[in-house]
Write an enzyme that holds these catalytic residues in place. Structure first.
Site, PDB file in Angstrom:
ATOM      1  N   THR A  97       6.233  21.138 -37.872  1.00 46.05           N
ATOM      2  CA  THR A  97       5.258  21.795 -36.992  1.00 46.05           C
ATOM      3  C   THR A  97       3.898  21.133 -37.209  1.00 46.05           C
ATOM      4  O   THR A  97       3.294  21.283 -38.277  1.00 46.05           O
ATOM      5  CB  THR A  97       5.138  23.304 -37.299  1.00 46.05           C
ATOM      6  OG1 THR A  97       6.426  23.907 -37.191  1.00 46.05           O
ATOM      7  CG2 THR A  97       4.165  23.971 -36.342  1.00 46.05           C
ATOM      8  N   LYS A 172       5.374  25.343 -29.878  1.00 51.18           N
ATOM      9  CA  LYS A 172       5.629  25.864 -31.225  1.00 51.18           C
ATOM     10  C   LYS A 172       4.395  26.609 -31.761  1.00 51.18           C
ATOM     11  O   LYS A 172       4.512  27.675 -32.371  1.00 51.18           O
ATOM     12  CB  LYS A 172       6.021  24.707 -32.149  1.00 51.18           C
ATOM     13  CG  LYS A 172       6.162  25.076 -33.612  1.00 51.18           C
ATOM     14  CD  LYS A 172       7.245  26.117 -33.860  1.00 51.18           C
ATOM     15  CE  LYS A 172       7.266  26.559 -35.311  1.00 51.18           C
ATOM     16  NZ  LYS A 172       8.017  27.810 -35.495  1.00 51.18           N
ATOM     17  N   LYS A 240      -1.536  27.304 -41.640  1.00 56.64           N
ATOM     18  CA  LYS A 240      -1.701  26.000 -40.969  1.00 56.64           C
ATOM     19  C   LYS A 240      -1.415  26.138 -39.479  1.00 56.64           C
ATOM     20  O   LYS A 240      -2.139  25.615 -38.634  1.00 56.64           O
ATOM     21  CB  LYS A 240      -0.762  24.996 -41.657  1.00 56.64           C
ATOM     22  CG  LYS A 240      -0.598  23.639 -41.012  1.00 56.64           C
ATOM     23  CD  LYS A 240       0.705  23.472 -40.243  1.00 56.64           C
ATOM     24  CE  LYS A 240       1.984  23.720 -40.980  1.00 56.64           C
ATOM     25  NZ  LYS A 240       3.197  23.619 -40.173  1.00 56.64           N
TER      26      LYS A 240
HETATM   27  N1  LIG Z   1      10.189  27.766 -43.458  1.00 57.74           N
HETATM   28  C1  LIG Z   1      10.250  28.174 -42.210  1.00 57.74           C
HETATM   29  O1  LIG Z   1      10.616  29.329 -41.934  1.00 57.74           O
HETATM   30  C2  LIG Z   1       9.886  27.280 -41.070  1.00 57.74           C
HETATM   31  C3  LIG Z   1       9.100  26.151 -41.249  1.00 57.74           C
HETATM   32  N2  LIG Z   1       8.777  25.377 -40.158  1.00 57.74           N
HETATM   33  C4  LIG Z   1       7.955  24.182 -40.334  1.00 57.74           C
HETATM   34  O2  LIG Z   1       8.808  23.191 -40.893  1.00 57.74           O
HETATM   35  C5  LIG Z   1       8.072  22.336 -41.758  1.00 57.74           C
HETATM   36  C6  LIG Z   1       8.708  22.356 -43.143  1.00 57.74           C
HETATM   37  O3  LIG Z   1       8.663  23.694 -43.618  1.00 57.74           O
HETATM   38  P1  LIG Z   1       9.367  24.147 -44.992  1.00 57.74           P
HETATM   39  O4  LIG Z   1      10.623  23.409 -45.195  1.00 57.74           O
HETATM   40  O5  LIG Z   1       9.357  25.619 -44.965  1.00 57.74           O
HETATM   41  O6  LIG Z   1       8.266  23.639 -46.044  1.00 57.74           O
HETATM   42  P2  LIG Z   1       8.385  23.292 -47.585  1.00 57.74           P
HETATM   43  O7  LIG Z   1       7.013  23.507 -48.133  1.00 57.74           O
HETATM   44  O8  LIG Z   1       9.535  24.009 -48.208  1.00 57.74           O
HETATM   45  O9  LIG Z   1       8.726  21.729 -47.580  1.00 57.74           O
HETATM   46  C7  LIG Z   1       7.754  20.777 -47.219  1.00 57.74           C
HETATM   47  C8  LIG Z   1       8.326  19.374 -47.272  1.00 57.74           C
HETATM   48  O10 LIG Z   1       7.273  18.443 -46.957  1.00 57.74           O
HETATM   49  C9  LIG Z   1       7.177  17.490 -48.015  1.00 57.74           C
HETATM   50  N3  LIG Z   1       5.809  17.005 -48.155  1.00 57.74           N
HETATM   51  C10 LIG Z   1       4.684  17.741 -48.292  1.00 57.74           C
HETATM   52  N4  LIG Z   1       3.594  16.938 -48.367  1.00 57.74           N
HETATM   53  C11 LIG Z   1       4.063  15.666 -48.290  1.00 57.74           C
HETATM   54  C12 LIG Z   1       3.435  14.387 -48.289  1.00 57.74           C
HETATM   55  N5  LIG Z   1       2.106  14.252 -48.373  1.00 57.74           N
HETATM   56  N6  LIG Z   1       4.219  13.305 -48.188  1.00 57.74           N
HETATM   57  C13 LIG Z   1       5.561  13.438 -48.090  1.00 57.74           C
HETATM   58  N7  LIG Z   1       6.220  14.598 -48.068  1.00 57.74           N
HETATM   59  C14 LIG Z   1       5.466  15.702 -48.161  1.00 57.74           C
HETATM   60  C15 LIG Z   1       7.655  18.238 -49.252  1.00 57.74           C
HETATM   61  O11 LIG Z   1       7.992  17.317 -50.282  1.00 57.74           O
HETATM   62  P3  LIG Z   1       7.988  17.774 -51.842  1.00 57.74           P
HETATM   63  O12 LIG Z   1       9.322  18.388 -52.080  1.00 57.74           O
HETATM   64  O13 LIG Z   1       7.781  16.507 -52.582  1.00 57.74           O
HETATM   65  O14 LIG Z   1       6.839  18.735 -52.012  1.00 57.74           O
HETATM   66  C16 LIG Z   1       8.847  18.982 -48.661  1.00 57.74           C
HETATM   67  O15 LIG Z   1       9.952  18.123 -48.502  1.00 57.74           O
HETATM   68  C17 LIG Z   1       6.629  22.841 -41.705  1.00 57.74           C
HETATM   69  O16 LIG Z   1       5.927  22.111 -40.735  1.00 57.74           O
HETATM   70  C18 LIG Z   1       6.783  24.298 -41.285  1.00 57.74           C
HETATM   71  O17 LIG Z   1       5.624  24.790 -40.642  1.00 57.74           O
HETATM   72  C19 LIG Z   1       9.249  25.642 -38.904  1.00 57.74           C
HETATM   73  C20 LIG Z   1      10.059  26.726 -38.684  1.00 57.74           C
HETATM   74  C21 LIG Z   1      10.408  27.634 -39.744  1.00 57.74           C
HETATM   75  O1  LIG Z   2       7.797  28.691 -38.139  1.00 59.65           O
HETATM   76  C1  LIG Z   2       8.377  29.677 -38.569  1.00 59.65           C
HETATM   77  C2  LIG Z   2       9.420  30.374 -37.870  1.00 59.65           C
HETATM   78  O2  LIG Z   2       9.905  31.404 -38.396  1.00 59.65           O
HETATM   79  O3  LIG Z   2       9.780  29.912 -36.779  1.00 59.65           O
END
Ligand SMILES: NC(=O)C1=CN([C@@H]2O[C@H](COP(=O)(O)OP(=O)(O)OC[C@H]3O[C@@H](n4cnc5c(N)ncnc54)[C@H](OP(=O)(O)O)[C@@H]3O)[C@@H](O)[C@H]2O)C=CC1
Ligand SMILES: O=CC(=O)O
Length: 293
Positions: A97, A172, A240
């Site tokens: 996102t 989104k 965010k």
């Molecule tokens: N969780 C949810 O319910 C939902 C989330 N989303 C969106 O999906 C995306 C991922 O969410 P989610 O999985 O929950 O988040 P997490 O915080 O669990 O995971 C984030 C990921 O991004 C990586 N990351 C962060 N910073 C960097 C960087 N500078 N360089 C490389 N990799 C990086 C992390 O790596 P590392 O392991 O090294 O920290 C990790 O793999 C987000 O944009 C979120 O808004 C969308 C729908 C639902």
């Molecule tokens: O981005 C979060 C979700 O629940 O969708």
């Protein structure tokens, strides 16, 4: 032979999504900034790429699921990033996102090297990701969308193609702006009911039978009243999304006082150290405001 697919970012969402692709028979090469997070995927059959560039070199299609704009940009543009190995015929699908500007920058860079780009953020949280029940909001290269349908069929229950790059990001952010505002209204309602001497569980039952019943209240209500904020959607990511949605409105002079107030509550929650908990932990902020008044 099964198709080789790359997957960058194994956080809460990425891990669940990559697991589903593996289980459905795709050959996956994974990368995560913290490389040790690849181990669990290797146990069920994934290969590891040492860098994003190494993954893209090996795979015709690479999917990314990263935390925010700076992560999405870093994985593409930094040394050993995606861009170093994008060549004609390769497809890059970013499901993180992010905002329109971020997605557009990535799209321009990928396409200028002959690659194909699709943004495909998702609606749905940890459980829908685990169950392959996400809602996919794709936009960008239509040909890549069509080629990606076998992936989306595994990851989601429905995918939309919304046209030019930016429309997926915008949709989104609209959805998550509404969700963040709803979570704040819900939290205030739970506090008001409690301070009015009403039983929280009864409030949840009343809500669930009426016109404002929804899966989010039903799922989060019971855990919130137990002060359980085990993260499905981390609060820092919801903040965010509020910030990016407000900027989206700002650019076109759309006034959103409710969303702005919700954003403040999420910021307050982050400052209280709740950013890594579930976004429903904003309830603690609402409770805290009552204590301090
Ligand atoms: N969780 C949810 O319910 C939902 C989330 N989303 C969106 O999906 C995306 C991922 O969410 P989610 O999985 O929950 O988040 P997490 O915080 O669990 O995971 C984030 C990921 O991004 C990586 N990351 C962060 N910073 C960097 C960087 N500078 N360089 C490389 N990799 C990086 C992390 O790596 P590392 O392991 O090294 O920290 C990790 O793999 C987000 O944009 C979120 O808004 C969308 C729908 C639902
Ligand atoms: O981005 C979060 C979700 O629940 O969708």
């Amino acid at each position: 032979m099964a198709m080789e697919v790359g997957f960058l970012g194994l956080g809460i969402m990425g891990k669940a999504m990559a697991t589903n692709l593996l289980r459905k028979g795709f050959k996956l090469t994974v990368w995560n900034r913290t490389l040790s997070k690849c181990d669990e995927l290797v146990e069920i059959g994934a290969s590891v790429g040492e860098t994003p560039a190494a993954v893209v070199k090996k795979c015709k299609y690479t999917i990314a699921m990263l935390s925010d704009p700076s992560a999405a940009l870093s994985v593409v543009f930094d040394t050993d990033g995606v861009l170093e190995q994008i060549v004609s015929g390769k497809g890059y699908i970013d499901m993180s996102t992010v905002d329109v500007d971020t997605s557009s920058k990535i799209s321009e860079a990928i396409t200028s090297r002959g690659g194909y780009f699709l943004e495909a953020p998702v609606s749905g949280s940890k459980k829908p990701a685990e169950d392959g029940q996400l809602v996919i909001l794709a936009a960008g290269e239509k040909a890549l969308y069509e080629e990606a349908i076998p992936f989306f069929d595994v990851l989601g229950k429905k995918s939309f193609f919304l046209g030019q790059v930016g429309n997926g990001a915008k949709m989104k952010l609209v959805v998550n702006m509404i969700m963040g505002s709803m979570m704040n209204a819900f939290s205030e309602g739970l506090v008001l009911a409690d301070r009015s001497g009403l039983d929280s569980k009864t409030l949840l039952d009343v809500l669930d039978l009426g016109a404002i019943a929804n899966p989010m209240f039903k799922l989060k209500g019971p855990t919130m009243i137990q002060n359980n904020y085990s993260p499905a959607f981390p609060l820092k990511h919801q903040q965010k999304d509020m910030r990016l949605a407000l900027a989206q409105g700002d650019a076109i002079s759309v006034s959103m006082p409710v969303a702005a107030a919700a954003n403040e509550a999420f910021k307050k929650a982050k400052s209280m150290g709740l950013g890594d908990l579930d976004f429903s932990a904003v309830y603690e902020t609402v409770k805290h405001l009552q204590h301090s008044s």
